[in-house]
Design an enzyme around this catalytic site. Structure first.
Site, short mmCIF file in Angstrom:
data_model
loop_
_atom_site.label_atom_id
_atom_site.label_comp_id
_atom_site.label_asym_id
_atom_site.label_seq_id
_atom_site.Cartn_x
_atom_site.Cartn_y
_atom_site.Cartn_z
N ARG A 1 25.52 1.21 70.94
CA ARG A 1 25.40 -0.06 70.22
C ARG A 1 26.73 -0.44 69.61
O ARG A 1 27.55 0.40 69.30
CB ARG A 1 24.49 0.18 69.14
CG ARG A 1 23.80 -1.29 68.56
CD ARG A 1 22.99 -1.98 69.36
NE ARG A 1 22.49 -3.02 68.66
CZ ARG A 1 21.97 -4.24 69.17
NH1 ARG A 1 22.30 -4.49 70.34
NH2 ARG A 1 21.61 -5.17 68.62
N THR B 1 20.45 -9.80 78.87
CA THR B 1 20.39 -8.39 78.84
C THR B 1 19.95 -7.93 80.14
O THR B 1 19.21 -8.55 80.89
CB THR B 1 19.45 -7.94 77.50
OG1 THR B 1 19.91 -8.81 76.51
CG2 THR B 1 19.39 -6.57 77.37
N THR C 1 23.30 -4.74 77.11
CA THR C 1 23.46 -6.22 76.84
C THR C 1 24.87 -6.51 76.29
O THR C 1 25.69 -5.83 75.86
CB THR C 1 22.50 -6.34 75.70
OG1 THR C 1 22.37 -7.59 75.55
CG2 THR C 1 22.72 -5.58 74.39
N ASN D 1 24.16 -9.44 74.51
CA ASN D 1 23.09 -10.11 73.59
C ASN D 1 23.06 -11.51 74.39
O ASN D 1 22.23 -11.45 75.46
CB ASN D 1 23.89 -10.37 72.38
CG ASN D 1 22.68 -11.05 71.33
OD1 ASN D 1 21.38 -10.75 71.65
ND2 ASN D 1 23.22 -11.51 70.38
N ASP E 1 22.79 -10.22 65.92
CA ASP E 1 21.66 -9.33 65.41
C ASP E 1 21.53 -8.78 64.30
O ASP E 1 20.58 -8.23 64.02
CB ASP E 1 21.45 -8.14 66.88
CG ASP E 1 20.89 -8.56 68.02
OD1 ASP E 1 20.32 -9.84 68.14
OD2 ASP E 1 20.87 -7.77 69.05
N SER F 1 18.60 -3.53 66.77
CA SER F 1 18.36 -4.05 68.02
C SER F 1 16.90 -4.02 68.62
O SER F 1 16.09 -3.27 67.78
CB SER F 1 19.15 -2.85 69.12
OG SER F 1 18.37 -3.29 70.30
N SER F 2 16.28 -4.44 69.53
CA SER F 2 14.98 -4.35 70.04
C SER F 2 14.92 -3.71 71.44
O SER F 2 13.77 -3.74 71.90
CB SER F 2 14.24 -5.76 69.92
OG SER F 2 14.19 -6.53 69.08
N GLY G 1 15.12 -9.36 76.66
CA GLY G 1 14.21 -10.04 76.22
C GLY G 1 14.11 -10.55 74.81
O GLY G 1 13.24 -10.78 74.09
N GLY G 2 15.28 -9.98 73.98
CA GLY G 2 15.60 -10.21 72.55
C GLY G 2 14.27 -9.50 72.02
O GLY G 2 13.88 -8.41 72.24
O1 DON Z 1 19.72 -5.76 71.15
C1 DON Z 1 18.87 -6.39 71.21
O2 DON Z 1 17.83 -6.49 70.61
C2 DON Z 1 19.36 -7.91 71.86
N1 DON Z 1 20.79 -7.84 71.66
C3 DON Z 1 18.86 -7.93 73.12
C4 DON Z 1 19.14 -9.39 73.59
C5 DON Z 1 18.47 -9.71 74.84
O3 DON Z 1 17.64 -8.95 75.30
C6 DON Z 1 18.71 -11.18 75.23
N2 DON Z 1 17.48 -11.58 76.06
N3 DON Z 1 16.93 -12.34 75.71
#
Ligand code: DON
Length: 580
Positions: free
Chosen positions: A101, A374, A392, A394, A416, A445-446, A465-466
Site C-alpha cells: 500500500r 483498480t 491500484t 485508486n 482513501d 483500503s477495501s 470497485g472501491g
Molecule cells: O484501496 C482501495 O480501497 C481503493 N483505492 C480501491 C480503488 C478502486 O477499487 C477503484 N475502483 N473503483
C-alpha cells in the site's frame, strides 16, 4: 456466460447441491494438472502464461501479470500505485499477504487538504502531486520475485517491458477514461508527453507506446529496489513532484518497505476463508458479514428476504469500517473482537427479519460513487501455488500526474485517508482518527484478495470497485457456496450497501421489480437503474471487474472466471511448462 441471469443463482441454490452430493467419492488431487490465470487484460494473462511456460511458478507469473497490467491498464493500476497480494506457497502450506500500500508523505498533513473555508479540497485530494502516496508496487514486484519466485526479476518483467516498448492498441474503456480525466491529465507536462500525440490525446485503436515507462521498468529489472526508489528514477520522481508544488523526500522513497501481514482466516459453512487483513478493511468486513449470515440458510429464503439479510450484514460491517479501521502499524484495531463469532452473533441479533434498520445518520453528504478502476488477477499454478493480487492507482488514471521522464502515472490514494474526519471520500465512505493521515502511514483500503478452500475446492477471487470491492467478494463467496462455477460467479449481478448512504445500490438484473418492491416495503431505499431522471446511480454503474480461478481437486480440473463487464479481461486454463 455474458448475461447477468438471476435465474442461474436460483437454479444453483436449489439444484446444484443435490448434483454435488451425487458425485462418487474420488481421491483428491495433490496438485493441478496445469495452471489458471484470470486478469483484467488478455495481454497480462498471456504474459503470466509465458512466464509459466519458461519454468516460472505462480509468483513469477504474478510479477509478469502485475507489471503487464501496469503497462496496459494505466487507467487502473501501475508502478505509481500500490497493491495487496495474497500468496499461498504449496510447498510450505503458508499463506501471507504482502502489503504494498502507498504511504503518506510527511508533508501531507490534513490541513494541506482543506480549502480556505476549512472544507475538503477535492481537487487536491484526487488530482496532482498532493493526492499521491509513495508508490508500493515496484517494491512488491522486487519482493515477490526475490523471495517467492524462481526466475530472475528481469525475466518476469520482460513481457511488460516489451509491451511498453512496442505498444498495444488503445481500447474503448481506456479512451473513455481519458476523456473523463482529460482536463486533469493535460495540466501536467509529464502526462502530456505520454498521452498527447501530434497535438491530440490518445484515441481508440492507436498503438500506445510508453518508452519512458519501458526505461523505468528496465532500471527496475536491472537494479531491483534501487532501480526505482534510488538513483535516476527517484531523482526524476522527486523533481517532478516538486515542480508541481508537492513535497516528497528522498528518504521517503528509499525507506519504502513492503509489509508481510498475517491474513485473516475464518470458517464459513465448511469453507476456510483466507483474506486481506488491515490496512485493508476487506477481511474484517467479510468475516463479520459471513459470520452474521451463517445464522440463516440462505438457500431457504426467498429472494427478497435473502437480499434483506445480506444487506443488513453489509450495513453493520461498513459501520464498523468507518470507526475502527486503519493502518495496524499506527492504530490499535479491535480485530479479534470484530472477527469473532460472538460479535457476529450479537450483530445478527439486531437484524429484524422483516424490517430494514435505518442507518444512524452522521454528518457529511455522501458523494456519488466513482467509476470502477483498480484491477485484480487470480493465479493457480501446476504445483498448487496461488496468488490473488489486487493493485491500484485508486481512481481513473490515479492523480493524472506523471513526473516528467518517468512514464509513471502517480496514484491518488491519499483520498482513501479520512482527510477531513466524517467527510466522505470519492467512494462515499468516511472515517475518523483511525484512518487519519500520518507520516509513513498507509491509507485504509477495501482491496480484498481472497482464497476459499473446502476439502475438494480451491478458489482465488478478487475485484476492483472501491468500497464495493468487499460486497462483490461477499456475493462471489455466496455464489461459490451456492454451487456456481467460476464464470457464473464473475457474471453475478451485484448489489451493495455501505451503511451510508443508507440505500441499496443495484446493478441492472440484480432484482426483479417485485423483489425491489418487497425490499422497499421492508423499509429499504433501493437505488435501481432508471429510478431518477438521470437513470439512478445504479444504472450509471455496472460495476466491478471480478477475476477468479478455481481448482476442483476431485475432478482435478481448473477453471477461470473473468468479468463479462470488461471485454479486455480473460481467463486462461492450460498445461504449462517446457515439458508439459
Ligand atoms: O484501496 C482501495 O480501497 C481503493 N483505492 C480501491 C480503488 C478502486 O477499487 C477503484 N475502483 N473503483
Amino acid at each position: 456466460m455474458k448475461q447477468f441471469a438471476r435465474s442461474l443463482l436460483l437454479y444453483a441454490l436449489v439444484l446444484a447441491p443435490a448434483a454435488w452430493a451425487a458425485d462418487p467419492p474420488q481421491a483428491l488431487a495433490a496438485h493441478p494438472d496445469g495452471a489458471a490465470i484470470a486478469s483484467g487484460h488478455d495481454l497480462a494473462t498471456k504474459a503470466g502464461m509465458e512466464i509459466l511456460d519458461k519454468g516460472g511458478n505462480a509468483f513469477d507469473a504474478a510479477v509478469a501479470v502485475s507489471s503487464t497490467l501496469a503497462v496496459v491498464e494505466p487507467i487502473s493500476s501501475g508502478l505509481g500505485g500500490g497493491g495487496l497480494f495474497l500468496l499461498h506457497d504449496a510447498r510450505t502450506g503458508k499463506d501471507v499477504m504482502l502489503d504494498a500500500r502507498e504511504t503518506s508523505p510527511a508533508s501531507a498533513t490534513p490541513e494541506r487538504f482543506l480549502d480556505k473555508d476549512g472544507e475538503l479540497d477535492r481537487d487536491r485530494s484526487v488530482n496532482g502531486p498532493w493526492s499521491a502516496g509513495i508508490p508500493g508496487l515496484p517494491a512488491m514486484l522486487v519482493q515477490v520475485a526475490g523471495e517467492h519466485g524462481r526466475l530472475p526479476l528481469s525475466e518476469s518483467l520482460a513481457p511488460a517491458i516489451r509491451i511498453a516498448t512496442d505498444g498495444f492498441p488503445v481500447y474503448p474503456r481506456m479512451a473513455r477514461g481519458y476523456a473523463s480525466r482529460r482536463e486533469v491529465m493535460e495540466r501536467y507536462p509529464g502526462t502530456r508527453e505520454v498521452y498527447m500525440r501530434n497535438g491530440r490525446p490518445i484515441a481508440e485503436g492507436d498503438i500506445f507506446k510508453q518508452p519512458e515507462l519501458a526505461h523505468t521498468l528496465q532500471l527496475l529489472a536491472d537494479k531491483g529496489f534501487d532501480g526505482f526508489y534510488r538513483g535516476e528514477t527517484a531523482k526524476k520522481l522527486l523533481a517532478g513532484v516538486k515542480r508541481e508544488g508537492g513535497r516528497w523526500t528522498a528518504d521517503e522513497l528509499a525507506g519504502y518497505t513492503v509489509k508481510s501481514r498475517e491474513p485473516i482466516v475464518f470458517d464459513y459453512r465448511g469453507w476456510k476463508i483466507t483474506t486481506a487483513p488491515p490496512p485493508s478493511s476487506g477481511g474484517i468486513a467479510l468475516a463479520a458479514m459471513l459470520q452474521v449470515l451463517e445464522g440463516w440458510d440462505l438457500a431457504e429464503l426467498d429472494d427478497a428476504h435473502r437480499t434483506h439479510v445480506v444487506v443488513e450484514a453489509m450495513r453493520r460491517a461498513y459501520r464498523d469500517r468507518t470507526f475502527f479501521l486503519g493502518d495496524p502499524d499506527f492504530v490499535q484495531i479491535p480485530q479479534r473482537v470484530l472477527t469473532s463469532r460472538d460479535y457476529a452473533q450479537g450483530l445478527r441479533s439486531t437484524i429484524h427479519p422483516e424490517k430494514a434498520t435505518p442507518s444512524d445518520l452522521l454528518s457529511g453528504n455522501p458523494t456519488p460513487l466513482e467509476d470502477d478502476e483498480t484491477t485484480h488477477f487470480s493465479i493457480i499454478d501446476n504445483e498448487g501455488n496461488r496468488v490473488g493480487g489486487t493493485q491500484t492507482v485508486n481512481l481513473l488514471y490515479g492523480s493524472g500526474f506523471i513526473p516528467a521522464g518517468t512514464g509513471v502515472l502517480l496514484n491518488n490514494e491519499m483520498d482513501d485517508f479520512a482527510l477531513k474526519p466524517g467527510t466522505p471520500n470519492a467512494f462515499g465512505v468516511m472515517g475518523y482518527e483511525a484512518n487519519a493521515p500520518k507520516p509513513g502511514k498507509r491509507m485504509l483500503s477495501s482491496m480484498t484478495p481472497t482464497f476459499m478452500e473446502k476439502d475438494d475446492q480451491v478458489v482465488v477471487i478478487g475485484t476492483p470497485g472501491g468500497s464495493r470491492i468487499i460486497t462483490m467478494v461477499l456475493l462471489g463467496i455466496l455464489g461459490y457456496d451456492a454451487g456456481l462455477d467460476a464464470q457464473q460467479v464473475a457474471a453475478l449481478p451485484r448489489y451493495h450497501h455501505q451503511w451510508l448512504p443508507d440505500e441499496i445500490s443495484a446493478e441492472s438484473g440484480a432484482f426483479t421489480p417485485e423483489v425491489a418492491r418487497q425490499l422497499q416495503a421492508m423499509g429499504h431505499k433501493v437505488d435501481l437503474p432508471g429510478d431518477s431522471a438521470e437513470g439512478g446511480r445504479g444504472s450509471s454503474h455496472v460495476w466491478g471487474n471480478l477475476q477468479t480461478v478455481e481448482w476442483n481437486r476431485r475432478s482435478n480440473t481448473l477453471s477461470g472466471g473473468t468479468d463479462p463487464r470488461n471485454p479486455e479481461g480473460s481467463a486462461e486454463v492450460r498445461k504449462v511448462g517446457k515439458g508439459d
